[in-house]
Design an enzyme around this catalytic site. Sequence first.
Site, PDB file in Angstrom:
ATOM      1  N   ALA A 127       0.830  -1.211   0.000  1.00  0.00           N
ATOM      2  CA  ALA A 127       0.000   0.000   0.000  1.00  0.00           C
ATOM      3  C   ALA A 127       0.860   1.254   0.000  1.00  0.00           C
ATOM      4  CB  ALA A 127      -0.940  -0.009   1.202  1.00  0.00           C
ATOM      5  N   LYS A 155       9.151   1.903   9.441  1.00  0.00           N
ATOM      6  CA  LYS A 155       9.510   1.648  10.830  1.00  0.00           C
ATOM      7  C   LYS A 155      10.801   0.844  10.967  1.00  0.00           C
ATOM      8  CE  LYS A 155       7.202   0.175  15.091  1.00  0.00           C
ATOM      9  NZ  LYS A 155       5.964  -0.423  15.620  1.00  0.00           N
ATOM     10  N   GLN A 181       1.720 -15.241   1.681  1.00  0.00           N
ATOM     11  CA  GLN A 181       2.100 -16.467   0.975  1.00  0.00           C
ATOM     12  C   GLN A 181       1.192 -16.757  -0.215  1.00  0.00           C
ATOM     13  OE1 GLN A 181       1.720 -19.317   4.149  1.00  0.00           O
ATOM     14  NE2 GLN A 181       3.759 -18.909   4.967  1.00  0.00           N
ATOM     15  N   GLU A 213      -8.586 -20.202  -3.245  1.00  0.00           N
ATOM     16  CA  GLU A 213      -8.481 -20.183  -1.789  1.00  0.00           C
ATOM     17  C   GLU A 213      -9.877 -20.113  -1.189  1.00  0.00           C
ATOM     18  OE1 GLU A 213      -5.811 -17.143  -0.472  1.00  0.00           O
ATOM     19  OE2 GLU A 213      -4.074 -18.029  -1.457  1.00  0.00           O
ATOM     20  N   ARG A 239     -12.471 -10.854   6.013  1.00  0.00           N
ATOM     21  CA  ARG A 239     -11.806 -10.628   4.721  1.00  0.00           C
ATOM     22  C   ARG A 239     -11.773 -11.899   3.884  1.00  0.00           C
ATOM     23  NH1 ARG A 239      -6.667 -11.432   2.882  1.00  0.00           N
ATOM     24  NH2 ARG A 239      -5.668 -11.717   4.912  1.00  0.00           N
ATOM     25  N   SER A 294      -6.399  -8.743   0.453  1.00  0.00           N
ATOM     26  CA  SER A 294      -5.677  -7.674   1.157  1.00  0.00           C
ATOM     27  C   SER A 294      -4.641  -6.999   0.279  1.00  0.00           C
ATOM     28  CB  SER A 294      -5.025  -8.223   2.427  1.00  0.00           C
ATOM     29  OG  SER A 294      -4.162  -9.303   2.125  1.00  0.00           O
TER      30      SER A 294
END
Length: 582
Positions: free
Chosen positions: A49, A73, A85, A152, A418, A423
């Site tokens: 992102a 960070k 993965q 999936e 989700r 994502s």
Amino acid sequence: MPLPTPRSAEVIDAPVTLHVGHRLPGRLAAPDPGWTVTADVVVIGSGIAGLTAALRLKEELGPEGGKVLVVTKDRLAAGSTRWAQGGIAAALGPGDTPEEHELDTLVAGAGACDAEAVRALVTEGPAAVHELIALGAQFDRDPAGELSLTREGGHHRDRIAHAGGDATGAEIQRALIEAVGRAPEIEIIKRALAVDLVLGADGGVAGVTLHVMGEGQRDGVGMVRCRAVVLASGGLGQVFSQTTNPVVSTGDGMALALRAGATLRDLEFVQFHPTVMWLGADSVGQQPLISEAVRGEGAFLVDDDGQRFMQGQHELADLAPRDVVAKAIMRRMMETGRPHMWLDARHFGEEKWQRRFPTILATCRSHGVDPVTDLIPVAPACHYASGGVLTDLWGRTDVAGLYATGEVACSGVHGANRLASNSLLEGLVFSRRIAAVLPGELRPWSEPSYDARPVGLVPGSVRRELQDVMSTRVGVLRHAAGLAEAADRLDRLAAGTTETVDLDAWETTNLLTLASALADAATLREETRGSHWREDFPERDDAAWSGHLDITMRDGVTGCTFVPAAPTDGPATGPDSSETTP
């Protein structure tokens, strides 16, 4: 601390305030900035992102349009993206359509998705993936040279593009880092914690304070004066004792946004991945993920007696949405008194394991389990925050000049649970959307105003207790008594203060802020929906609870508002519509 007051089970068609009362730091105690730099846009985070946002903003702003600064960070590759993965989901295969992807997403989200956001995700997703390929990401191909797509949980089509077998996130991260390396005009500050937003007189963004963990000119606390901030700082997995998230996932972006006046939405919907490798009851921190793609390739769950228990639970059996599988595993664990279940992929053989899942194979073997010949012990663990900083369809938050994308954000695409591999796609699509609008609405430079937010800090030494409370009382299984105990214990932790200002205290204060908000939302939502499982309210209740819980903070005091919304997955036909046929 007053406990959240659950509302009565009545139909409400307008927002209603449910709870006010947590007193938490409104700003982190920190030294005054010892250095100052400027940038037009600061991007906080360096995963898919953040780097997508930075690259697209650089392109949209042009050489004279403004400076983009990325704050990470740790090193650029240290976030959650490289741990992904399975792959990235998009309607890329023959016969697949965005409409089918949309339906699967809405059903998995258990009625709590924003339908417009989902439509943006699935319709813009294929082009975003092809753009990533053009940038240099190398996805696996079939013998004909076409993208190799797999399936999936929750998907009715093969639509998961993957790279390196089970190293998709690492390949995407590599491609993005190399692309940023070809754009020297994007400045990067590494090993820096975003401490707090600096606000102008109008309450909008005037800058951000950082603590750089290094040596030299920018060591210690400093300030970046800027016109906009894009949060892409990831999730809050370290709130729990066991998580698939890396150690940097301490919810810093969410907590920073809440303290600045932004809204956090849907925090109770924390996804617990059903198949995380069980390393023992005493294992804490980041745990090895066994990708859903392993089940997509034919692995299946069994109990101690070798019985497959997902048949009859859902039409997709072992490939049901994650919340369904996690609940089925937990139920069987409770029935049998066992601490884990088993994943059976022995029939893959050595060649398939080496070709398709080399990373998972090596991880399992490093922990003494050979999945070629052994069953893999698995149990649910914290994986993903479906909620986060509330945004509109273009990544804007409640705070002028503050945008959010990726796991830190609540764009509305995930709802209560989700869908697998959405994502990475969310990070791509909504970062592109932010870059499309931000250059045209950049704020004028503004002077930092006097900051009256109450300053505080809790000691880093309370982190382990905080994580234990959240895992045992606000984890996969939730009920009123456990949630009340969690509220009391979190209240006691919040009462502690420290004069020691360091990274551990900053991170722990962020974790405590989010733990308190999450526990409140979990207490108030008296139903089971998606990844939120209330043992004392085991059914989904659209009449009373179709909508969202929003957490805000004003002057260090949190409040919660219920915002009703119609369910977006069609009529509920059981205890949880994500467990039914779409």
